[in-house]
Design a protein around this motif. Structure first.
Motif, mmCIF file in Angstrom:
data_model
loop_
_atom_site.group_PDB
_atom_site.id
_atom_site.type_symbol
_atom_site.label_atom_id
_atom_site.label_comp_id
_atom_site.label_asym_id
_atom_site.label_seq_id
_atom_site.Cartn_x
_atom_site.Cartn_y
_atom_site.Cartn_z
ATOM 1 N N VAL A 101 0.831 -1.201 0.000
ATOM 2 C CA VAL A 101 0.000 0.000 0.000
ATOM 3 C C VAL A 101 0.868 1.254 0.000
ATOM 4 N N LEU A 102 1.996 1.219 0.697
ATOM 5 C CA LEU A 102 2.886 2.373 0.734
ATOM 6 C C LEU A 102 3.439 2.730 -0.649
ATOM 7 N N ILE A 297 -5.585 0.187 6.235
ATOM 8 C CA ILE A 297 -6.302 1.430 5.926
ATOM 9 C C ILE A 297 -6.866 2.078 7.179
ATOM 10 N N VAL A 298 -7.514 1.276 8.031
ATOM 11 C CA VAL A 298 -8.070 1.826 9.267
ATOM 12 C C VAL A 298 -6.955 2.364 10.158
ATOM 13 N N GLY A 299 -5.799 1.723 10.131
ATOM 14 C CA GLY A 299 -4.682 2.198 10.932
ATOM 15 C C GLY A 299 -4.142 3.542 10.492
ATOM 16 N N GLY A 300 -4.397 3.924 9.252
ATOM 17 C CA GLY A 300 -3.981 5.244 8.799
ATOM 18 C C GLY A 300 -2.970 5.261 7.686
ATOM 19 N N THR A 301 -2.612 4.107 7.152
ATOM 20 C CA THR A 301 -1.703 4.060 6.007
ATOM 21 C C THR A 301 -2.535 4.083 4.736
ATOM 22 N N GLY A 307 2.249 6.734 6.157
ATOM 23 C CA GLY A 307 1.879 5.578 6.951
ATOM 24 C C GLY A 307 3.097 4.817 7.413
ATOM 25 N N ASP A 308 2.865 3.814 8.246
ATOM 26 C CA ASP A 308 3.931 2.943 8.737
ATOM 27 C C ASP A 308 3.284 1.708 9.347
#
Length: 361
Positions: A101-102, A297-301, A307-308
């Motif tokens: 995703v990154l 995605i929910v984590g914020g990346t 993100g990380d």
């Protein structure tokens, strides 16, 4: 002839006898000032959220508080331990997905490689008389080659990873099925089951080894992404591929390596899941494909960054806590799936309000 009138103080419609603005008239910058303050507040919140997942952590504490109040035994040590085991399984399946995703991609082959890895160390190992180490090595090498080809192909031909990874998932499972004669079942050794058994201990600590393994992976991922040249190149590739190319970053190698790593990490997660489930079948990896992506995605990346992996870990814990609360309140598993989907949509809607990193570089 047009008559010219000389303006005198107080004669204008917007001035008082002293020559200043007439009392009660709105200042021209008030509305604009309010909008600027609102934008400034939003930008401050967005900047804080970009540095640390404040919203996710707050929601995590709220979810835990609701569960502890509404569900008996939710906050007990045994319950928290069981939920951390489930979160660690989700988090381990999302390791490679985070990197994909990154760089701006998506890996739908996670479920296939989970099944392939689990079958290789159980059924194939038994059929060919391999020891665990040999079977694991075969699974890692095979997954690495297939994953590397996926990343190379997507970058070389500019094909959507959604299509290629979906095909590669079928190929990975199919290769193993050819060897097993079409069977998709196997039994994990007892020692492997102890790795993720909720009642297992780690050097006397009443916490299963898989939780500490997950924590170690989190530390290694943080060091890799924030302290190595390759990690910075991954961020640069996802942020602005063209700028990364101009900076002499070999983006094709980055894509190839990231997808190879994702396939290998999915295989390793499949091995652990085989021990957790005790047996292996073709549906083992299905639930974790969606949950791994949801945790990222929910984590914020977001796609292309920022993100990380720490955010992914928080996302995995949040999903498990939330899912447990939903089921504990009497809802069904389909209800939980609907809730997960709604959370993803809300998260993507919130991220969509921010400027893309590529527009800032």
């Amino acid at each position: 002839m047009t008559e010219l009138r000389t303006a005198t103080p107080g004669s204008g419609p917007a001035s008082d006898p002293a020559g200043g603005p007439r009392t009660g008239a709105p200042a021209s910058g008030d509305s604009r000032g309010g909008g600027a303050r609102a934008r400034s507040l939003w930008e401050t919140l967005a900047a804080t959220q970009a540095r640390f997942p404040v919203a996710q952590v707050a929601l995590l504490f709220v979810t835990f508080a609701v569960g502890a109040i509404a569900i008996e035994g939710f906050g007990s040590y045994n319950s928290v331990r069981n939920m951390l085991v489930l979160a660690s399984l989700v988090g381990l399946t999302a390791v490679g997905q985070t990197l994909v995703v990154l760089v701006g991609g998506l890996d739908l082959s996670v479920s296939g490689f989970i099944v392939a890895g689990a079958l290789t160390v159980t059924q194939l190992a038994e059929m060919y008389g391999w020891n665990f180490g040999t079977a694991l090595l075969v699974a890692i090498v095979g997954a690495g080659l297939l994953g590397a080809f996926t990343g190379w192909l997507c970058n070389r031909l500019n094909i959507q990873p959604l299509i290629v990874t979906l095909a590669m998932s079928a190929i990975a499972v199919g290769v193993v099925q050819v060897q097993t004669g079409g069977a998709q079942s196997g039994s994990a050794p007892a020692w492997l089951s102890q790795l993720s058994a909720p009642v297992a201990t780690t050097f006397g600590i009443p916490m299963p080894p898989v939780v500490f393994l997950w924590l170690a992976v989190g530390v290694l991922m943080w060091l890799f992404l924030s302290r190595t040249r390759t990690g910075r190149q991954i961020y640069a590739t996802g942020t602005n591929p063209r700028a990364a190319d101009l900076a002499l970053i070999r983006t094709r190698r980055i894509w190839t390596g990231v997808f190879a790593f994702s396939a290998i990490s999915a295989v390793l997660a499949g091995v652990i899941l085989a021990g957790f489930a005790g047996s292996v079948d073709g549906s083992l990896g299905g639930p974790y494909l969606f949950q791994s992506l949801a945790a990222v995605i929910v984590g914020g990346t977001v796609f292309g960054g920022p993100g990380d992996y720490w955010r992914t870990m928080i996302g995995a814990i949040l999903l498990v806590f939330l899912g447990t609360v939903i089921l504990g309140l009497g809802f069904t598993i389909p209800d939980r799936q609907v809730m997960y989907g709604a959370i993803i949509l809300l998260a993507m809607a919130a991220y969509g309000r921010e400027k893309k990193l590529s527009s800032r570089i």
